[in-house]
Motif scaffolding. Sequence first.
Motif, PDB file in Angstrom:
ATOM      1  N   GLN A   1       0.863  -1.338  -0.010  1.00  0.00           N
ATOM      2  CA  GLN A   1       0.065  -0.090   0.039  1.00  0.00           C
ATOM      3  C   GLN A   1       0.886   1.363  -0.037  1.00  0.00           C
ATOM      4  OE1 GLN A   1      -2.814   0.207   3.287  1.00  0.00           O
ATOM      5  NE2 GLN A   1      -3.425   2.131   2.865  1.00  0.00           N
ATOM      6  N   VAL A   2       0.414   2.211  -0.849  1.00  0.00           N
ATOM      7  CA  VAL A   2       1.302   3.407  -0.908  1.00  0.00           C
ATOM      8  C   VAL A   2       1.062   4.389   0.022  1.00  0.00           C
ATOM      9  CG1 VAL A   2       1.938   5.308  -2.639  1.00  0.00           C
ATOM     10  CG2 VAL A   2       1.690   2.856  -3.503  1.00  0.00           C
ATOM     11  N   GLN A   3       1.987   4.697   0.755  1.00  0.00           N
ATOM     12  CA  GLN A   3       1.845   5.886   1.643  1.00  0.00           C
ATOM     13  C   GLN A   3       2.558   7.006   1.604  1.00  0.00           C
ATOM     14  OE1 GLN A   3       1.686   3.864   5.670  1.00  0.00           O
ATOM     15  NE2 GLN A   3      -0.442   4.160   5.703  1.00  0.00           N
ATOM     16  N   LEU A   4       2.102   8.043   1.775  1.00  0.00           N
ATOM     17  CA  LEU A   4       3.010   9.550   1.725  1.00  0.00           C
ATOM     18  C   LEU A   4       2.865  10.087   2.784  1.00  0.00           C
ATOM     19  CD1 LEU A   4       2.279  10.423  -1.932  1.00  0.00           C
ATOM     20  CD2 LEU A   4       4.189   9.389  -1.201  1.00  0.00           C
ATOM     21  N   VAL A   5       3.970  10.625   3.751  1.00  0.00           N
ATOM     22  CA  VAL A   5       3.790  11.307   5.005  1.00  0.00           C
ATOM     23  C   VAL A   5       4.474  12.566   4.874  1.00  0.00           C
ATOM     24  CG1 VAL A   5       4.041  11.370   7.502  1.00  0.00           C
ATOM     25  CG2 VAL A   5       3.368   9.115   6.266  1.00  0.00           C
ATOM     26  N   GLU A   6       4.105  13.864   5.004  1.00  0.00           N
ATOM     27  CA  GLU A   6       4.652  15.041   4.750  1.00  0.00           C
ATOM     28  C   GLU A   6       4.947  15.580   6.428  1.00  0.00           C
ATOM     29  OE1 GLU A   6       1.173  15.491   1.774  1.00  0.00           O
ATOM     30  OE2 GLU A   6       1.432  14.750   3.766  1.00  0.00           O
ATOM     31  N   SER A   7       6.087  16.389   6.551  1.00  0.00           N
ATOM     32  CA  SER A   7       6.074  16.911   7.710  1.00  0.00           C
ATOM     33  C   SER A   7       6.876  18.129   7.430  1.00  0.00           C
ATOM     34  CB  SER A   7       7.196  16.051   8.347  1.00  0.00           C
ATOM     35  OG  SER A   7       8.208  15.599   7.932  1.00  0.00           O
ATOM     36  N   GLY A   8       7.179  19.064   8.350  1.00  0.00           N
ATOM     37  CA  GLY A   8       8.033  20.439   8.249  1.00  0.00           C
ATOM     38  C   GLY A   8       7.196  21.624   8.199  1.00  0.00           C
ATOM     39  N   GLY A   9       6.013  21.448   8.304  1.00  0.00           N
ATOM     40  CA  GLY A   9       5.068  22.674   8.098  1.00  0.00           C
ATOM     41  C   GLY A   9       5.161  23.483   9.530  1.00  0.00           C
ATOM     42  N   GLY A  10       4.659  24.553   9.608  1.00  0.00           N
ATOM     43  CA  GLY A  10       4.181  25.223  10.736  1.00  0.00           C
ATOM     44  C   GLY A  10       4.103  26.817  10.219  1.00  0.00           C
ATOM     45  N   LEU A  11       4.296  27.729  11.384  1.00  0.00           N
ATOM     46  CA  LEU A  11       4.227  29.179  11.241  1.00  0.00           C
ATOM     47  C   LEU A  11       5.663  29.813  10.941  1.00  0.00           C
ATOM     48  CD1 LEU A  11       2.607  31.694  11.444  1.00  0.00           C
ATOM     49  CD2 LEU A  11       2.820  31.546  14.110  1.00  0.00           C
ATOM     50  N   PHE A  12       5.902  30.460  10.034  1.00  0.00           N
ATOM     51  CA  PHE A  12       6.965  31.183   9.449  1.00  0.00           C
ATOM     52  C   PHE A  12       6.801  32.536   9.510  1.00  0.00           C
ATOM     53  CE2 PHE A  12       9.201  27.132   9.545  1.00  0.00           C
ATOM     54  CZ  PHE A  12       8.283  26.155   9.247  1.00  0.00           C
ATOM     55  N   GLN A  13       8.025  33.092   9.247  1.00  0.00           N
ATOM     56  CA  GLN A  13       7.896  34.766   9.053  1.00  0.00           C
ATOM     57  C   GLN A  13       8.216  34.952   7.585  1.00  0.00           C
ATOM     58  OE1 GLN A  13      10.340  36.954  11.793  1.00  0.00           O
ATOM     59  NE2 GLN A  13       8.391  37.295  13.131  1.00  0.00           N
ATOM     60  N   ALA A  14       7.584  36.098   7.114  1.00  0.00           N
ATOM     61  CA  ALA A  14       8.273  36.285   5.513  1.00  0.00           C
ATOM     62  C   ALA A  14       9.564  36.628   5.699  1.00  0.00           C
ATOM     63  CB  ALA A  14       7.424  37.738   5.252  1.00  0.00           C
ATOM     64  N   GLY A  15      10.197  36.243   4.484  1.00  0.00           N
ATOM     65  CA  GLY A  15      11.788  36.147   4.443  1.00  0.00           C
ATOM     66  C   GLY A  15      12.241  34.943   4.904  1.00  0.00           C
ATOM     67  N   GLY A  16      11.826  34.150   5.565  1.00  0.00           N
ATOM     68  CA  GLY A  16      12.498  33.105   6.216  1.00  0.00           C
ATOM     69  C   GLY A  16      12.400  31.950   5.354  1.00  0.00           C
ATOM     70  N   SER A  17      12.866  30.700   5.808  1.00  0.00           N
ATOM     71  CA  SER A  17      13.120  29.527   5.227  1.00  0.00           C
ATOM     72  C   SER A  17      12.510  28.142   5.763  1.00  0.00           C
ATOM     73  CB  SER A  17      14.556  29.070   4.856  1.00  0.00           C
ATOM     74  OG  SER A  17      14.923  30.163   4.058  1.00  0.00           O
ATOM     75  N   LEU A  18      12.129  27.191   5.116  1.00  0.00           N
ATOM     76  CA  LEU A  18      11.685  25.816   5.837  1.00  0.00           C
ATOM     77  C   LEU A  18      12.116  24.944   4.813  1.00  0.00           C
ATOM     78  CD1 LEU A  18       8.134  24.742   5.724  1.00  0.00           C
ATOM     79  CD2 LEU A  18       8.762  27.128   4.786  1.00  0.00           C
ATOM     80  N   ARG A  19      11.911  23.546   5.126  1.00  0.00           N
ATOM     81  CA  ARG A  19      12.162  22.629   4.663  1.00  0.00           C
ATOM     82  C   ARG A  19      10.933  21.606   4.640  1.00  0.00           C
ATOM     83  NH1 ARG A  19      17.104  18.115   3.559  1.00  0.00           N
ATOM     84  NH2 ARG A  19      16.300  17.311   5.581  1.00  0.00           N
ATOM     85  N   LEU A  20      10.267  21.165   3.758  1.00  0.00           N
ATOM     86  CA  LEU A  20       9.104  20.022   3.860  1.00  0.00           C
ATOM     87  C   LEU A  20      10.020  18.708   3.536  1.00  0.00           C
ATOM     88  CD1 LEU A  20       6.172  21.928   2.240  1.00  0.00           C
ATOM     89  CD2 LEU A  20       6.827  21.821   4.663  1.00  0.00           C
ATOM     90  N   SER A  21       9.377  17.647   4.170  1.00  0.00           N
ATOM     91  CA  SER A  21       9.741  16.457   3.688  1.00  0.00           C
ATOM     92  C   SER A  21       8.649  15.654   3.368  1.00  0.00           C
ATOM     93  CB  SER A  21      10.620  15.677   4.851  1.00  0.00           C
ATOM     94  OG  SER A  21      11.948  16.647   5.095  1.00  0.00           O
ATOM     95  N   CYS A  22       8.805  14.690   2.591  1.00  0.00           N
ATOM     96  CA  CYS A  22       7.717  13.708   2.080  1.00  0.00           C
ATOM     97  C   CYS A  22       8.207  12.373   2.206  1.00  0.00           C
ATOM     98  CB  CYS A  22       7.092  13.895   0.948  1.00  0.00           C
ATOM     99  SG  CYS A  22       5.787  12.668   0.508  1.00  0.00           S
TER     100      CYS A  22
END
Length: 115
Positions: free
Chosen positions: A1-22
């Motif tokens: 069974q195919v499963q995809l799980v995302e992580s890394g979201g949240g609250l951030f300020q403009a101009g900032g950075s983040l990395r999402l993972s799946c």
Amino acid sequence: QVQLVESGGGLFQAGGSLRLSCAASGTRFSIYVMGWYRQAPGKQRELVARITGDRTTNYADSVKGRFTISRDNAKNTVYLQMNSLKPEDTAVYYCNVPIGPEQYWGQGTQVTVSS
């Protein structure tokens, strides 16, 4: 069974950075296109970026030069590095893998960018 799980979201300020993972499981993902989509309130889901098995990439015009998609086939994981964030990047971000006639989606991760 195919499963995809995302992580890394949240609250951030403009101009900032983040990395999402799946993190993907259930099949050999190295041969498939993997993508990131997003859906803002009241808007349709839209493609953000996709990457092929040989790491060819394409991006929505709105994120070119700011976002980078990458994949680690050994870990069955696709990433979305998001830099120079803007309030209009606020959305639920979904991981996607099309396999034959099927479209597989993760549960989504909320990204909120404050000005």
